[in-house]
Scaffold this motif. Structure first.
Motif, PDB file in Angstrom:
ATOM      1  N   LYS A  62     143.217  50.491 -12.007  1.00 24.03           N
ATOM      2  CA  LYS A  62     142.203  49.664 -11.341  1.00 24.03           C
ATOM      3  C   LYS A  62     142.623  49.272  -9.922  1.00 24.03           C
ATOM      4  N   GLN A  63     143.830  49.663  -9.532  1.00 21.93           N
ATOM      5  CA  GLN A  63     144.325  49.309  -8.205  1.00 21.93           C
ATOM      6  C   GLN A  63     143.640  50.150  -7.121  1.00 21.93           C
ATOM      7  N   ASN A  64     143.809  49.705  -5.893  1.00 24.85           N
ATOM      8  CA  ASN A  64     143.314  50.460  -4.742  1.00 24.85           C
ATOM      9  C   ASN A  64     144.301  51.584  -4.442  1.00 24.85           C
ATOM     10  N   ILE A  65     144.043  52.757  -5.010  1.00 24.63           N
ATOM     11  CA  ILE A  65     144.981  53.875  -4.923  1.00 24.63           C
ATOM     12  C   ILE A  65     144.662  54.748  -3.706  1.00 24.63           C
ATOM     13  N   GLN A  66     145.652  54.903  -2.829  1.00 25.98           N
ATOM     14  CA  GLN A  66     145.539  55.817  -1.696  1.00 25.98           C
ATOM     15  C   GLN A  66     146.171  57.157  -2.066  1.00 25.98           C
TER      16      GLN A  66
END
Length: 313
Positions: A62-66
């Protein structure tokens, strides 16, 4: 034709048949060990919602994955996930995955390190996940790639303080990387159940899985190693965590299950003895291969944090 000539021809024929059989077997086992393909003998972990580590895996996704990339000198494009910690920090951990795995299988560890206050970089090794390549490097070819990932972190943030962590083959990758020339930003290494040398691990698996004898010395592993040298650029004997650890003077934590039947527990003691820097060893009684975190994630995170806190601001 004389009887002696017939015997010589017969023996030569048997030798030729054996040589062909060994080469064919070598090619087969090289494919099993190093060629990118589904490995049916490796069981991927599937988490149930009541599993204590399910929340770690789910939270990371659910994290902001780059997405980060690098291109190897040989032209392979490699893929990685990067997650910045919600609380700004210079502390970053690079996480190496295991054999026949990929970065997604390390998400639970990624979340653990986010909880501990670190940014997280999760690469796919060559021949894994979304990275290009057809040959698995067993950590040896990968170590150079991880040096480049580390340098990429430093290029983006010269103030970065870096730890490297890996499990199973990723643990070996971590130890092998520790022997390379690294920027001063790298502070510590943590390895979980990595093997001492590729040759010892392949030999052990050949015995345990296929019943191939090691004593008296049987040439099959050496044949596969020779094929690897030609195809992948390295032999199993040179791919050594121990040799690399002899060159490491940075702190390293070693974790291993006391009931590991995939990477024998005895290997961790050789690795621990080889490293030249400050070190800590944690062997968990009765725990199987790569199950230390799943066995007790709270204790695992606490042990890791205690080790890291000695070397990070």
């Amino acid at each position: 034709m004389s009887k002696s000539k017939k015997i010589i021809i017969g023996v030569a024929g048997i030798v030729a048949v054996l040589a062909i059989a060994l080469l064919g077997s070598g090619m087969y086992f090289f494919h099993v060990a190093e060629v990118r393909a589904p490995k049916t003998f490796i069981k991927a972990n599937k988490f149930k919602k009541n599993d204590p580590i399910f929340k770690y895996d789910a939270a990371f996704r659910k994290q902001n994955i780059q997405t980060w990339h690098q291109t190897t000198p040989g032209g392979l494009k490699l893929d990685a996930w990067y997650v910045a910690n919600p609380i700004k920090t210079n502390k970053t951990v690079v996480i190496a995955h295991g054999f026949a795995g990929d970065k997604s299988q390390m998400a639970m560890y990624g979340q653990m390190f986010l909880n501990l206050g670190y940014n997280v970089l999760l690469p796919d090794d060559r021949a894994a996940g979304k990275s290009e390549g057809n040959l698995i490097g067993f950590g040896w070819t990968d170590r150079k790639d991880y040096v480049r990932w580390i340098n990429q972190i430093v290029q983006k943030n010269p103030q970065a303080e870096i730890a490297m962590f890996g499990v199973s083959m990723g643990g070996a990758t971590t130890m092998m990387t520790a022997g390379e020339k690294l920027p001063g930003n790298v502070k510590v290494f943590i390895e979980d159940c990595g093997y001492d040398t590729v040759k010892n691990e392949i030999t052990y698996e050949a015995q345990a899985r296929y019943g191939i004898p090691a004593i008296p010395r049987f040439p099959l592993v050496d044949i596969v190693s020779g094929i690897s040298k030609i195809r992948a650029g390295y032999s199993y004997g040179e791919a050594s965590s121990i040799k690399q650890l002899h060159k490491n003077h940075l702190p390293m934590m070693f974790i291993h299950g006391g009931a590991d039947k995939f990477v024998p527990t005895a290997m961790v003691y050789k690795n621990y003895a080889a490293t030249q820097g400050p070190k800590e060893l944690w062997v968990l009684p009765g725990v199987a291969h790569a199950m230390s975190f799943q066995n007790n994630p709270v204790m695992y995170a606490s042990k890791v944090q205690s080790f890291l806190d000695r070397y990070f601001h």
